[in-house]
Design a protein around this motif. Structure first.
Motif, PDB file in Angstrom:
ATOM      1  N   LYS A  64       0.834  -1.206   0.000  1.00  0.00           N
ATOM      2  CA  LYS A  64       0.000   0.000   0.000  1.00  0.00           C
ATOM      3  C   LYS A  64       0.868   1.254   0.000  1.00  0.00           C
ATOM      4  CE  LYS A  64      -3.843   2.299   2.325  1.00  0.00           C
ATOM      5  NZ  LYS A  64      -4.788   2.300   3.456  1.00  0.00           N
TER       6      LYS A  64
ATOM      7  N   SER B 115       1.850   2.036  -3.351  1.00  0.00           N
ATOM      8  CA  SER B 115       0.722   2.586  -4.122  1.00  0.00           C
ATOM      9  C   SER B 115       0.516   4.071  -3.823  1.00  0.00           C
ATOM     10  CB  SER B 115      -0.568   1.803  -3.835  1.00  0.00           C
ATOM     11  OG  SER B 115      -1.131   2.180  -2.596  1.00  0.00           O
TER      12      SER B 115
ATOM     13  N   SER C  75       2.371   6.446  -6.100  1.00  0.00           N
ATOM     14  CA  SER C  75       1.959   6.552  -7.503  1.00  0.00           C
ATOM     15  C   SER C  75       1.582   7.996  -7.840  1.00  0.00           C
ATOM     16  CB  SER C  75       0.771   5.622  -7.759  1.00  0.00           C
ATOM     17  OG  SER C  75       0.210   5.875  -9.025  1.00  0.00           O
TER      18      SER C  75
ATOM     19  N   THR D 235       3.712   3.491 -10.531  1.00  0.00           N
ATOM     20  CA  THR D 235       2.384   2.876 -10.552  1.00  0.00           C
ATOM     21  C   THR D 235       2.489   1.402 -10.927  1.00  0.00           C
ATOM     22  OG1 THR D 235       1.402   4.993 -11.192  1.00  0.00           O
ATOM     23  CG2 THR D 235       0.064   3.027 -11.545  1.00  0.00           C
TER      24      THR D 235
ATOM     25  N   ALA E 138       3.917  -0.492  -8.018  1.00  0.00           N
ATOM     26  CA  ALA E 138       2.931  -0.667  -6.953  1.00  0.00           C
ATOM     27  C   ALA E 138       1.933  -1.770  -7.292  1.00  0.00           C
ATOM     28  CB  ALA E 138       2.187   0.648  -6.719  1.00  0.00           C
ATOM     29  N   ILE E 139       1.500  -1.839  -8.543  1.00  0.00           N
ATOM     30  CA  ILE E 139       0.574  -2.899  -8.974  1.00  0.00           C
ATOM     31  C   ILE E 139       1.228  -4.270  -8.783  1.00  0.00           C
ATOM     32  CG2 ILE E 139      -0.584  -3.934 -10.978  1.00  0.00           C
ATOM     33  CD1 ILE E 139      -1.092  -1.055 -11.974  1.00  0.00           C
TER      34      ILE E 139
ATOM     35  N   LEU F  44       1.278  -5.118  -5.033  1.00  0.00           N
ATOM     36  CA  LEU F  44      -0.068  -5.470  -4.554  1.00  0.00           C
ATOM     37  C   LEU F  44      -0.482  -6.842  -5.079  1.00  0.00           C
ATOM     38  CD1 LEU F  44      -1.699  -1.966  -4.984  1.00  0.00           C
ATOM     39  CD2 LEU F  44      -1.637  -3.221  -2.820  1.00  0.00           C
TER      40      LEU F  44
ATOM     41  N   LEU G  84      -7.167  -1.007  -4.664  1.00  0.00           N
ATOM     42  CA  LEU G  84      -5.988  -0.206  -5.004  1.00  0.00           C
ATOM     43  C   LEU G  84      -5.467  -0.562  -6.395  1.00  0.00           C
ATOM     44  CD1 LEU G  84      -4.097  -0.296  -1.569  1.00  0.00           C
ATOM     45  CD2 LEU G  84      -5.110   1.720  -2.651  1.00  0.00           C
TER      46      LEU G  84
ATOM     47  N   LEU H 246      -5.087   2.002  -9.544  1.00  0.00           N
ATOM     48  CA  LEU H 246      -3.801   2.185 -10.225  1.00  0.00           C
ATOM     49  C   LEU H 246      -3.899   1.796 -11.699  1.00  0.00           C
ATOM     50  CD1 LEU H 246      -1.496   0.733  -7.427  1.00  0.00           C
ATOM     51  CD2 LEU H 246      -1.755   3.138  -8.037  1.00  0.00           C
TER      52      LEU H 246
END
Length: 266
Positions: free
Chosen positions: A111, A114, A117, A127, A130-131, A134, A153, A157
């Motif tokens: 998180k 994220s 981002s 981004t 972060a994806i 996650l 999330l 994103l």
């Protein structure tokens, strides 16, 4: 009486600050840990963080290290320092695989990434990262209570990436680089088949193809008219009730009219 309470309040605040500074300069790591935890529980995360940072090296390998490292990591998160929080939570999760906080730490790490981002108009490298973080969390903890939040999330994103790709294609349309616009919209439609921007993408792909065909040199015109007509048929088939349908129909009339010239010639 009010003056008395005011003086008492000032005295209490000054005493508290004085005590904090004293502990901050102290060599007593147990006292630093105790005060840091108290400040953390009071929501004074920056002050707690300063104390934790001083004693982290001293607690490595000790039983209290797990608790300290969780509080230290989360203090960064609560302070909004998501870059460090993501890194520290990641370290915590790998260092304490059997901790009852491992799942939570893994989620908060992802998180945190994220939260870094940027707006969709900027480079989306963070981004994408972060994806990935996650998605890794979801794969490792599919039954976690945090999975719903993680999926939300990921969707947010993903939409940034969609918006970025769509905006680039639309910008090509606006500056009349229709070939680049068509190519970009084709990529967008392929990469994001379920996008909420799909209707607009199909329409502006048609718009770009229509304008390119109608203003084309003669040797390329017929092929481009046919391509634009195919894009119209794809758009109408998918979105017969679209807000853009009347504009699309008008384009189709002109495309068909222009194509009739070629049928007569043959």
């Amino acid at each position: 009486m009010k003056k008395f309470f005011y003086i008492l309040l000032v005295f209490t605040v000054l005493s508290s600050c004085s005590e904090y500074q004293k502990v901050l300069k102290s060599e007593d790591i147990a006292t630093k840990f105790k005060m840091g935890e108290e400040l953390y529980n009071e929501g004074k995360f920056a002050k707690a963080n300063r104390l934790f940072a001083q004693i982290v090296p001293n607690y490595r390998g000790k039983p209290q290290a797990e608790k300290l490292m969780y509080l230290y990591s989360n203090s960064f998160y609560e302070m909004g320092d998501y870059y460090v929080a993501g890194y520290q939570f990641e370290r915590f999760a790998s260092s304490y695989p059997n901790s009852e906080k491992q799942e939570e730490a893994s989620f908060l790490s992802a998180k945190s990434y994220s939260m870094l981002s940027p707006a969709y108009t900027k480079d989306q490298k963070q981004t994408v990262e972060a994806i990935e973080k996650l998605q890794t969390f979801i794969n490792v903890f599919p039954e976690s209570k945090y999975v719903a939040d993680a999926n939300t999330l990921v969707q947010e994103l993903d939409f940034k990436l969609e918006n970025k790709a769509y905006s680039i294609a639309k910008q090509y349309n606006l500056i009349s680089d229709y070939e680049a616009s068509i190519k970009s919209f084709n990529n967008f439609i392929f990469d994001f088949p379920g996008s909420s921007l799909r209707e607009k993408a199909l329409f502006y792909r048609l718009d770009s193809a229509y304008k390119l065909a109608m203003n084309s040199v003669e040797r390329k015109k017929e092929a481009r008219l046919n391509q634009a007509k195919e894009f119209y048929e794809s758009f109408k088939k998918a979105y017969v009730n679209s807000e853009f349908i009347s504009q699309a129909d008008d384009m189709a009339v002109e495309l068909n009219g222009a194509l009739e010239n070629y049928s007569t010639k043959s």
